[in-house]
Motif scaffolding. Structure first.
Motif, mmCIF file in Angstrom:
data_model
loop_
_atom_site.group_PDB
_atom_site.id
_atom_site.type_symbol
_atom_site.label_atom_id
_atom_site.label_comp_id
_atom_site.label_asym_id
_atom_site.label_seq_id
_atom_site.Cartn_x
_atom_site.Cartn_y
_atom_site.Cartn_z
ATOM 1 N N LEU A 11 33.993 34.717 33.578
ATOM 2 C CA LEU A 11 34.201 35.681 32.649
ATOM 3 C C LEU A 11 33.932 37.014 33.530
ATOM 4 O O LEU A 11 32.917 37.214 34.049
ATOM 5 N N VAL A 12 34.719 38.066 33.364
ATOM 6 C CA VAL A 12 34.319 39.471 33.965
ATOM 7 C C VAL A 12 34.928 40.436 33.108
ATOM 8 O O VAL A 12 36.065 40.306 32.283
ATOM 9 N N GLN A 13 34.248 41.662 33.262
ATOM 10 C CA GLN A 13 34.767 42.808 32.253
ATOM 11 C C GLN A 13 36.035 43.536 33.014
ATOM 12 O O GLN A 13 36.101 43.423 34.228
ATOM 13 N N ALA A 14 36.744 43.940 32.256
ATOM 14 C CA ALA A 14 37.946 44.826 32.645
ATOM 15 C C ALA A 14 37.582 45.679 33.687
ATOM 16 O O ALA A 14 36.477 46.477 33.523
ATOM 17 N N GLY A 15 38.221 45.659 34.820
ATOM 18 C CA GLY A 15 37.829 46.503 36.070
ATOM 19 C C GLY A 15 37.079 45.977 36.989
ATOM 20 O O GLY A 15 37.142 46.481 38.134
ATOM 21 N N GLY A 16 36.524 44.795 36.744
ATOM 22 C CA GLY A 16 35.857 44.103 37.590
ATOM 23 C C GLY A 16 36.625 43.218 38.749
ATOM 24 O O GLY A 16 37.959 43.390 38.819
ATOM 25 N N SER A 17 36.029 42.395 39.384
ATOM 26 C CA SER A 17 36.702 41.686 40.609
ATOM 27 C C SER A 17 36.238 40.125 40.389
ATOM 28 O O SER A 17 34.928 39.736 39.996
ATOM 29 N N LEU A 18 36.911 39.324 40.911
ATOM 30 C CA LEU A 18 36.714 37.969 41.112
ATOM 31 C C LEU A 18 37.435 37.546 42.197
ATOM 32 O O LEU A 18 38.457 37.845 42.781
ATOM 33 N N ARG A 19 36.832 36.325 42.973
ATOM 34 C CA ARG A 19 37.455 35.915 44.233
ATOM 35 C C ARG A 19 37.500 34.253 43.702
ATOM 36 O O ARG A 19 36.577 33.516 43.619
ATOM 37 N N LEU A 20 38.872 33.814 43.761
ATOM 38 C CA LEU A 20 39.042 32.434 43.574
ATOM 39 C C LEU A 20 39.226 31.914 44.837
ATOM 40 O O LEU A 20 39.734 32.356 45.833
ATOM 41 N N SER A 21 38.868 30.551 45.041
ATOM 42 C CA SER A 21 38.970 29.775 46.170
ATOM 43 C C SER A 21 39.770 28.473 45.771
ATOM 44 O O SER A 21 39.720 28.044 44.807
ATOM 45 N N CYS A 22 40.543 27.984 46.787
ATOM 46 C CA CYS A 22 41.075 26.916 46.615
ATOM 47 C C CYS A 22 41.042 25.895 47.829
ATOM 48 O O CYS A 22 41.482 26.258 48.844
ATOM 49 N N ALA A 23 40.266 24.790 47.931
ATOM 50 C CA ALA A 23 40.016 23.979 48.919
ATOM 51 C C ALA A 23 40.953 22.925 48.918
ATOM 52 O O ALA A 23 41.091 22.129 47.988
#
Length: 127
Positions: A11-23
């Motif tokens: 969950l992240v607020q609008a304007g924020g950032s996330l980094r997804l990983s795929c192993a």
């Protein structure tokens, strides 16, 4: 057989950032490209972007250009999706997928091009 495991959603607020990983594990040596897709409830799965495994060449859907970045760490058999300036409409389950054949750009954007898929990770963007 290759196994793909996504992580990093949340969950992240609008304007924020996330980094997804795929192993990736298993049959990884002959992967040509890794793709990222997303699917919101009641919608078709849509292409986000892709990266070639060896050269690191990237291609993005128009709606994420300038906000999302795909990268890879070959030593870790992992690809990443850095998502910045997130919007409410980015809310979806995000999937990574492996493609074992070089393709034209148009073909690489289709679900049918990819042979193996992860189970997805949920990204929820709040106001």
């Amino acid at each position: 057989q290759v196994q793909l495991v996504e992580s990093g959603g949340g969950l992240v607020q609008a304007g924020g950032s996330l980094r997804l990983s795929c192993a990736a594990s298993g049959r990884t040596f002959t992967i040509y490209a890794m793709g990222w897709f997303r699917q919101a409830p009641g919608t078709e799965r849509e292409f986000v972007g892709a990266i070639t495994w060896s050269g690191g060449v990237t291609y993005y859907a128009d709606f994420v250009k300038g906000r999302f970045t795909i990268s890879r760490d070959n030593a870790k058999n992992t690809v990443y999706l850095q998502m910045n300036s997130l919007k409410l409409e980015d809310t979806a389950v995000y999937y990574c997928a492996a493609d074992y054949r070089p393709r034209r750009i148009g073909a690489a954007q289709t679900v049918e091009a990819y042979d193996y898929w992860g189970q997805g990770t949920q990204v929820t963007v709040s106001s």
